[in-house]
Enzyme design. Structure first.
Site, PDB file in Angstrom:
ATOM      1  N   LYS A   1      47.209  40.846  44.133  1.00 10.71           N
ATOM      2  CA  LYS A   1      46.101  39.717  44.104  1.00 10.71           C
ATOM      3  C   LYS A   1      45.472  39.774  42.846  1.00 10.71           C
ATOM      4  O   LYS A   1      45.145  38.875  41.960  1.00 10.71           O
ATOM      5  CB  LYS A   1      45.002  40.137  45.011  1.00 10.71           C
ATOM      6  CG  LYS A   1      45.411  39.668  46.520  1.00 10.71           C
ATOM      7  CD  LYS A   1      44.347  40.277  47.419  1.00 10.71           C
ATOM      8  CE  LYS A   1      44.695  40.288  48.804  1.00 10.71           C
ATOM      9  NZ  LYS A   1      43.530  40.865  49.917  1.00 10.71           N
TER      10      LYS A   1
ATOM     11  N   CYS B   1      37.576  40.679  45.716  1.00 13.06           N
ATOM     12  CA  CYS B   1      36.482  41.278  45.034  1.00 13.06           C
ATOM     13  C   CYS B   1      36.847  42.272  43.852  1.00 13.06           C
ATOM     14  O   CYS B   1      36.108  42.031  42.814  1.00 13.06           O
ATOM     15  CB  CYS B   1      35.963  42.269  46.034  1.00 13.06           C
ATOM     16  SG  CYS B   1      37.151  43.668  46.812  1.00 13.06           S
TER      17      CYS B   1
ATOM     18  N   HIS C   1      32.572  48.933  43.880  1.00 16.03           N
ATOM     19  CA  HIS C   1      33.651  49.176  43.512  1.00 16.03           C
ATOM     20  C   HIS C   1      33.689  49.538  41.722  1.00 16.03           C
ATOM     21  O   HIS C   1      32.840  48.810  41.194  1.00 16.03           O
ATOM     22  CB  HIS C   1      34.680  48.281  43.418  1.00 16.03           C
ATOM     23  CG  HIS C   1      35.273  47.689  44.897  1.00 16.03           C
ATOM     24  ND1 HIS C   1      34.790  48.533  46.061  1.00 16.03           N
ATOM     25  CD2 HIS C   1      35.980  46.647  45.582  1.00 16.03           C
ATOM     26  CE1 HIS C   1      35.497  47.989  47.006  1.00 16.03           C
ATOM     27  NE2 HIS C   1      36.014  47.171  46.888  1.00 16.03           N
TER      28      HIS C   1
END
Length: 335
Positions: free
Chosen positions: A212, A128, A241
């Protein structure tokens, strides 16, 4: 078009149902799958009650065209062959296949064409935090190649799932009532706190979440030289976020150039008038589709640097919406 959702009862699975409805995605038949615990639960989609089936190694995916999977990396790895063996395209929201060379890792606004090559019938949905960052990085990279990225993330409880969101809410209730906050989904109490540790710590001192962002950014943008250094932090926000991003490009880019590039970019909305207290915030971007960018300015520490603020809904663009947009890209470019 026959569609399946694996992990239908989870936070992202429920968001898949909402997004497919909002996007008016063409579906003749929708099948829902889950664990033995959620099997038998019913959900309403387009006025029809659909019962969740238990995910098993059988032929339930025969006739399925697209399967959206969000049940964890272990489940994705175990059931990938079962899901894809009859020709279904599996769009997977877990970390199971993201860095596999023969699995495309796709953000449609950035590298949509990669979705057209699927030797294993699997397409990976990125992490994400990576998704919203690369949507913002692409318009800058198109002007001048990005050499380095530094990013500090401010990640909402939603990134840890529906139960984590509920835990944060309950912690505030318990603390207000003078009770001890219950901690299960996070390493520490999240209410009135920030936790600078998301996912498993690696040998180099970075967490898996931070690595990531390093690895996925390179793969998605087809830029093996981009170096991304991330500090990922959990904050007591329910949903959406935020990221503070610093980029260093090959040549200096003016704030005006950057703002114009962001404004023209697919999937980006610019809110950048700090003098009037106008900038992206989770409070106003939760539940929204785009990635929002603001606080665009020159980096005082680098002649070729820019700094900006990025906010996106983790469950939506960071998960379900991006996966559905991949499916829409496939349909639009179907031969």
């Amino acid at each position: 078009m026959n569609v399946a959702i694996v992990g239908a009862s989870g936070a992202v699975g429920q968001e898949f149902l909402r997004v497919l409805e909002e996007q008016n995605f063409p579906i003749d038949e929708l099948s829902l799958f889950g664990s033995s615990r959620s099997a038998g639960t019913s959900y309403t989609f387009r006025g029809k009650e659909i019962k969740v089936k238990e995910l098993k190694h059988n032929d339930d995916f025969r006739g399925i065209d697209i399967a959206f999977t969000s049940a964890g990396a272990g489940t994705s790895k175990e059931f990938a062959e079962t899901i894809t063996k009859h020709g279904a395209i599996m769009i997977d929201n877990s970390s199971a296949f993201r860095m596999d060379e023969d699995v495309p890792l796709v953000v449609p606004e950035v590298n949509g064409a990669d979705a057209l090559c699927t030797p294993r019938n699997i397409i990976a949905n990125p992490n994400c935090t990576t998704i919203q960052m690369v949507v913002a990085l692409k318009p800058i990279n198109d002007i001048s190649k990005i050499k380095r990225v530094h990013v500090a993330t401010y990640q909402a409880a939603s990134g840890a799932g529906a139960q984590a969101m509920a835990e944060l809410q309950q912690q505030y209730v318990d603390i207000a009532a003078g009770k001890e906050a219950k901690v299960e989904k996070f390493a520490y109490q999240l209410a009135y706190n920030v936790i600078p540790h998301i996912d498993v710590l690696q040998d180099n001192g970075y967490t898996k979440e931070e690595m990531k962002m390093f690895n996925e950014t390179r793969k998605i943008m087809h830029e093996p030289e981009i170096c991304t250094s991330a500090m990922c932090v959990r904050v007591p926000v329910l949903r959406a976020h935020s990221e503070a991003v610093w980029v260093e490009t090959e040549r200096p880019i003016s704030v005006e150039e950057a703002r114009e590039a962001f404004a023209k970019a697919d999937g980006v909305v610019v809110i950048d008038n700090p003098a009037e207290k106008q900038y992206p915030m989770p409070l106003f971007t939760s539940g929204k589709d785009p990635v929002f960018v603001g606080r665009i300015r020159k980096d005082l520490a680098s002649e070729c640097g820019l700094s900006f603020w990025v906010v996106g809904d983790q469950i939506k663009k960071g998960a379900a919406l991006n996966a559905v947009q991949i499916a829409q890209y496939l349909l639009a470019h179907k031969k």
